[in-house]
Design a protein around this motif. Sequence first.
Motif, PDB file in Angstrom:
ATOM      1  N   SER A 177      32.966  50.332  43.025  1.00  0.00           N
ATOM      2  CA  SER A 177      33.185  49.987  41.623  1.00  0.00           C
ATOM      3  C   SER A 177      34.653  49.682  41.360  1.00  0.00           C
ATOM      4  O   SER A 177      34.988  48.733  40.635  1.00  0.00           O
ATOM      5  N   ARG A 178      35.545  50.463  41.968  1.00  0.00           N
ATOM      6  CA  ARG A 178      36.987  50.207  41.796  1.00  0.00           C
ATOM      7  C   ARG A 178      37.378  48.864  42.405  1.00  0.00           C
ATOM      8  O   ARG A 178      38.208  48.126  41.849  1.00  0.00           O
ATOM      9  N   THR A 179      36.792  48.532  43.554  1.00  0.00           N
ATOM     10  CA  THR A 179      37.102  47.251  44.195  1.00  0.00           C
ATOM     11  C   THR A 179      36.704  46.082  43.300  1.00  0.00           C
ATOM     12  O   THR A 179      37.462  45.110  43.153  1.00  0.00           O
ATOM     13  N   ILE A 180      35.518  46.153  42.685  1.00  0.00           N
ATOM     14  CA  ILE A 180      35.077  45.085  41.792  1.00  0.00           C
ATOM     15  C   ILE A 180      35.991  45.004  40.579  1.00  0.00           C
ATOM     16  O   ILE A 180      36.342  43.908  40.124  1.00  0.00           O
ATOM     17  N   LYS A 181      36.406  46.170  40.063  1.00  0.00           N
ATOM     18  CA  LYS A 181      37.310  46.179  38.920  1.00  0.00           C
ATOM     19  C   LYS A 181      38.654  45.551  39.281  1.00  0.00           C
ATOM     20  O   LYS A 181      39.245  44.800  38.486  1.00  0.00           O
ATOM     21  N   GLU A 182      39.161  45.826  40.481  1.00  0.00           N
ATOM     22  CA  GLU A 182      40.413  45.211  40.936  1.00  0.00           C
ATOM     23  C   GLU A 182      40.282  43.695  40.979  1.00  0.00           C
ATOM     24  O   GLU A 182      41.206  42.960  40.593  1.00  0.00           O
ATOM     25  N   LEU A 183      39.132  43.219  41.475  1.00  0.00           N
ATOM     26  CA  LEU A 183      38.911  41.777  41.554  1.00  0.00           C
ATOM     27  C   LEU A 183      38.855  41.160  40.161  1.00  0.00           C
ATOM     28  O   LEU A 183      39.444  40.099  39.923  1.00  0.00           O
ATOM     29  N   GLU A 184      38.169  41.820  39.252  1.00  0.00           N
ATOM     30  CA  GLU A 184      38.084  41.309  37.872  1.00  0.00           C
ATOM     31  C   GLU A 184      39.470  41.286  37.226  1.00  0.00           C
ATOM     32  O   GLU A 184      39.812  40.329  36.515  1.00  0.00           O
ATOM     33  N   THR A 185      40.273  42.323  37.480  1.00  0.00           N
ATOM     34  CA  THR A 185      41.621  42.374  36.909  1.00  0.00           C
ATOM     35  C   THR A 185      42.485  41.250  37.462  1.00  0.00           C
ATOM     36  O   THR A 185      43.235  40.582  36.727  1.00  0.00           O
ATOM     37  N   GLU A 186      42.386  41.015  38.766  1.00  0.00           N
ATOM     38  CA  GLU A 186      43.185  39.951  39.382  1.00  0.00           C
ATOM     39  C   GLU A 186      42.805  38.580  38.849  1.00  0.00           C
ATOM     40  O   GLU A 186      43.671  37.733  38.600  1.00  0.00           O
ATOM     41  N   LEU A 187      41.494  38.354  38.658  1.00  0.00           N
ATOM     42  CA  LEU A 187      41.039  37.050  38.172  1.00  0.00           C
ATOM     43  C   LEU A 187      41.133  36.931  36.657  1.00  0.00           C
ATOM     44  O   LEU A 187      41.108  35.815  36.115  1.00  0.00           O
ATOM     45  N   GLY A 188      41.187  38.045  35.971  1.00  0.00           N
ATOM     46  CA  GLY A 188      41.260  38.019  34.515  1.00  0.00           C
ATOM     47  C   GLY A 188      39.945  37.668  33.857  1.00  0.00           C
ATOM     48  O   GLY A 188      39.938  37.131  32.739  1.00  0.00           O
ATOM     49  N   PHE A 244      24.716  48.839  42.280  1.00  0.00           N
ATOM     50  CA  PHE A 244      25.884  49.327  42.995  1.00  0.00           C
ATOM     51  C   PHE A 244      25.520  50.309  44.103  1.00  0.00           C
ATOM     52  O   PHE A 244      26.144  50.315  45.163  1.00  0.00           O
ATOM     53  N   THR A 245      24.519  51.141  43.892  1.00  0.00           N
ATOM     54  CA  THR A 245      24.158  52.115  44.929  1.00  0.00           C
ATOM     55  C   THR A 245      23.612  51.418  46.171  1.00  0.00           C
ATOM     56  O   THR A 245      23.995  51.734  47.299  1.00  0.00           O
TER      57      THR A 245
END
Length: 307
Positions: free
Chosen positions: A33-44, A18-19
Amino acid sequence: MDLRHLRCFLVVAEELHFTRAAKRLHIEPSPLSRTIKELETELGVVLLKRDRHSTRLTHPGKVLMQEVKHVFMALEHAKQSVMAAASGYRSTLRIALSDGAALPQLAPVLARCREEVPDVDVRITEVPLSTQLRGLRDNTFDAGFSRSADVGDSIIARPVWSDPLVIAVPIRHPLLVHAEIPLSELLRHPLVLCHPEIYTGCSHQLNQILRRGDTEPMVIEHVTSMDMMLALVAAGYGVGFTTLSHVAMGQYPDIVARPLDIEDSALITYLLRPDTMQSSQLEGFVARVLNSVEDSVPLVSGVNRSL
């Protein structure tokens, strides 16, 4: 899911850190990290597994990485087509190259295209074979070249150029006692070979030749470019395969090229295209390639020279 999410994910998937990914994207690791988490949440789905020591892709993450690469490739092609149209070109031909195929032989074909159909913009993209095959099926590419004829349904593979193989050997190497190197003698020495995933077709053709011997090859290194192979050969890591056309293009004073004492030791380049011609521009391109076949690299004979 927007392009920002996809671009961030692709960089993280390539870096697996990530760095480093944040540095490439010119942002801080926390918002990345938040952006990746948003993507994972959207895709499930979970795309990346992280612990204190490593970051790695899950299987869905690997699938998404390939899909995202294809999305950005299509966007780049769209951009190139628009810019070509703005520059006065009537149409664009998108040609894919895989396995390091066809580069010396392709140059005169491209020159003829520029001379005879100057209003057609021919764009060349180097991609893995799997990406080329997918692109030919979904119209991302119009045609392509590879060292493999294993292309599946809806694609035609036609052999167009035969490039004789030679062995790249360091100067003062024991194999240089042979004017033509026997396969049995070659297999006594460590080999530097092309990477089987990046050069799929080339690796397959070389393995077919190596399987004619009675000894299992000693592969000391797999490399991702011809130049890296030649550098390792010059450094004494082992010997490697190159082609007569590459010998003609480069000068490597610490390496000698010798032919292999075996029948049909050549790399074949295949022209790949969809089984249905999609445009008159593509028909013209294919015709120019086929007309160039008679000017292909001559048979290897009497090769005994420094690269």
